[in-house]
Design an enzyme around this catalytic site. Sequence first.
Site, PDB file in Angstrom:
ATOM      1  N   ARG A   1      53.981  33.968  23.954  1.00  0.00           N
ATOM      2  CA  ARG A   1      54.465  33.104  25.030  1.00  0.00           C
ATOM      3  C   ARG A   1      53.621  31.840  25.158  1.00  0.00           C
ATOM      4  NH1 ARG A   1      58.841  32.746  26.114  1.00  0.00           N
ATOM      5  NH2 ARG A   1      58.455  31.952  28.196  1.00  0.00           N
TER       6      ARG A   1
ATOM      7  N   CYS B   1      45.304  31.957  34.021  1.00  0.00           N
ATOM      8  CA  CYS B   1      46.254  31.093  34.707  1.00  0.00           C
ATOM      9  C   CYS B   1      45.984  31.075  36.207  1.00  0.00           C
ATOM     10  CB  CYS B   1      47.687  31.538  34.429  1.00  0.00           C
ATOM     11  SG  CYS B   1      48.036  33.271  34.854  1.00  0.00           S
ATOM     12  N   THR B   2      45.655  32.236  36.774  1.00  0.00           N
ATOM     13  CA  THR B   2      45.394  32.305  38.211  1.00  0.00           C
ATOM     14  C   THR B   2      44.104  31.587  38.578  1.00  0.00           C
ATOM     15  OG1 THR B   2      46.585  34.407  38.385  1.00  0.00           O
ATOM     16  CG2 THR B   2      45.077  33.853  40.170  1.00  0.00           C
TER      17      THR B   2
ATOM     18  N   ARG C   1      51.160  49.962  35.703  1.00  0.00           N
ATOM     19  CA  ARG C   1      51.848  49.005  34.839  1.00  0.00           C
ATOM     20  C   ARG C   1      52.849  49.660  33.901  1.00  0.00           C
ATOM     21  NH1 ARG C   1      48.175  43.755  33.329  1.00  0.00           N
ATOM     22  NH2 ARG C   1      47.024  43.612  35.276  1.00  0.00           N
TER      23      ARG C   1
ATOM     24  N   GLY D   1      41.079  39.808  38.158  1.00  0.00           N
ATOM     25  CA  GLY D   1      39.683  39.376  38.142  1.00  0.00           C
ATOM     26  C   GLY D   1      39.532  37.905  38.459  1.00  0.00           C
TER      27      GLY D   1
ATOM     28  N   ARG E   1      52.447  42.385  40.844  1.00  0.00           N
ATOM     29  CA  ARG E   1      53.386  41.933  39.823  1.00  0.00           C
ATOM     30  C   ARG E   1      54.809  42.113  40.371  1.00  0.00           C
ATOM     31  NH1 ARG E   1      51.170  41.493  34.535  1.00  0.00           N
ATOM     32  NH2 ARG E   1      49.007  40.853  34.842  1.00  0.00           N
TER      33      ARG E   1
ATOM     34  N   ASN F   1      52.584  30.036  35.674  1.00  0.00           N
ATOM     35  CA  ASN F   1      51.513  30.746  34.965  1.00  0.00           C
ATOM     36  C   ASN F   1      51.631  30.646  33.447  1.00  0.00           C
ATOM     37  OD1 ASN F   1      53.606  32.770  36.309  1.00  0.00           O
ATOM     38  ND2 ASN F   1      53.148  33.595  34.276  1.00  0.00           N
TER      39      ASN F   1
END
Length: 481
Positions: free
Chosen positions: A133, A285-286, A330, A344, A366, A449
Amino acid sequence: MAQPTSDWNDKLTLAEAMLPLISKLHRERNVVTSIFGRLLLDVTAIDIIKSHRYARRITDSPLPIDQTLPIVEELATMDLGTASIDIGRLATNFHRNPEEKDLRAYLERQLEPVIGRNKEVESTDVVLYGFGRIGRLLARILIAREAAYGGVRLRAIVVRNKGEGDLIKRASLLRRDSIHGAFEGTITVDEENNTIWANGTPIRVIYSDDPGSVDYTSYGIHDAIVVDNTGRWRDREGLSQHLKSAGVARVVLTAPGKGDLRNVVYGINHGDITDEDTIITAASCTTNGITPVLKVINDRYGVRHGHVETVHSFTNDQNLIDNFHKGPRRGRAAGLNMVLTETGAAKAVSKALPEFEGKLTGNAIRVPTPDVSMAVLNLDLETNVERDEVNNFLRKVSLHSDLRQQISYINSPDVVSTDFVGSTHAGVVDGLATIASGNHLILYVWYDNEFGYSNQVIRIVEEVAGARPMVLPRRESPSEL
């Protein structure tokens, strides 16, 4: 009814007059123009009109094209070097200052750093190790940036051979994307030479499962920056394998690094990168989405402590249907459930901003969306704040500061997550959602993201390559706003 039609035709005429000038600046001077950050690159007259109308989000009214056309006409006659020039900001600042009378003199002052510095741009070779991605989005951005500035050049991707038809499938995934749409341009495949051609750029596909054994020099690749987007190695020992391959100079990891690796959030601590940093990580990304906002809030109001709750789109490591997964929760179907998990990112902020050490906690949920996430910043400050004052400050930061490419701001009652697909910013503050009570502040920050993060990665790559275009007019530090 005749007046709106006449007004539209006037705008169209002015926009059409601007098109060849924009093209000339790009082709002859390597100058890319924009309207408050919206690039005027390979655009139509309609695109130009829409960009000027977009300016109402910044200046509270559409930007008249008859104010920007004279600026572009002057730019086309100036001896400019490589730069990204925001004609929206130039026009607004010029017309709002009653002391400014001479447009040429004003432009010469604002653009002084690049006047007379037109020179040949040397490209740095870039290799993408992995093509998932993030890898494919990085490829799209690199191809577009090469066309715009020429400072970095995608030369190859390294992947594991998935069998017959692998090359065709890789090209197809680059050509079409269910979230980000079709590739802008043409893609062809040269199976004989194992090459994907994208907008005239040859991208060699190298098959390997060993990062330390690829001889890039045999493909004409030298002193390359390898961007590892596989996530398989996140420490110095693992990533150092890339440096054993001939033709590699530096490594950038598209994930948080472990151990003593330098985690870089562009706009915050990219200035700390040294020549000795042969391995750099671009954090997550976060972390990229929240760190710039946290920095400006801390600098202005002081943050005692806070909690970050991330509402994050599902990712490829989750299961489509219930099945075994090594991680808690998950394994449950990503498209059907909200999945409480860990992040994290809150702790990782301190790797870019040491003053946040021990101040933040974090968690993540999520959710069943494929892209665009949100971070809720729940902060206790050292001083009392008012909602409107905080929003006004963040809006100014997004428009006028040196974090303009990292922080955006929106004040719309109808925006939802899909409206932020394709955002190039690290994060977008949703002003209408801001809550302030005494010294307690809650901010909602949207971020793509995938694409927003990928743009942050490319900014690091260009910084390491010495290929970041100068952005003009100069911007202020958030502390000066």
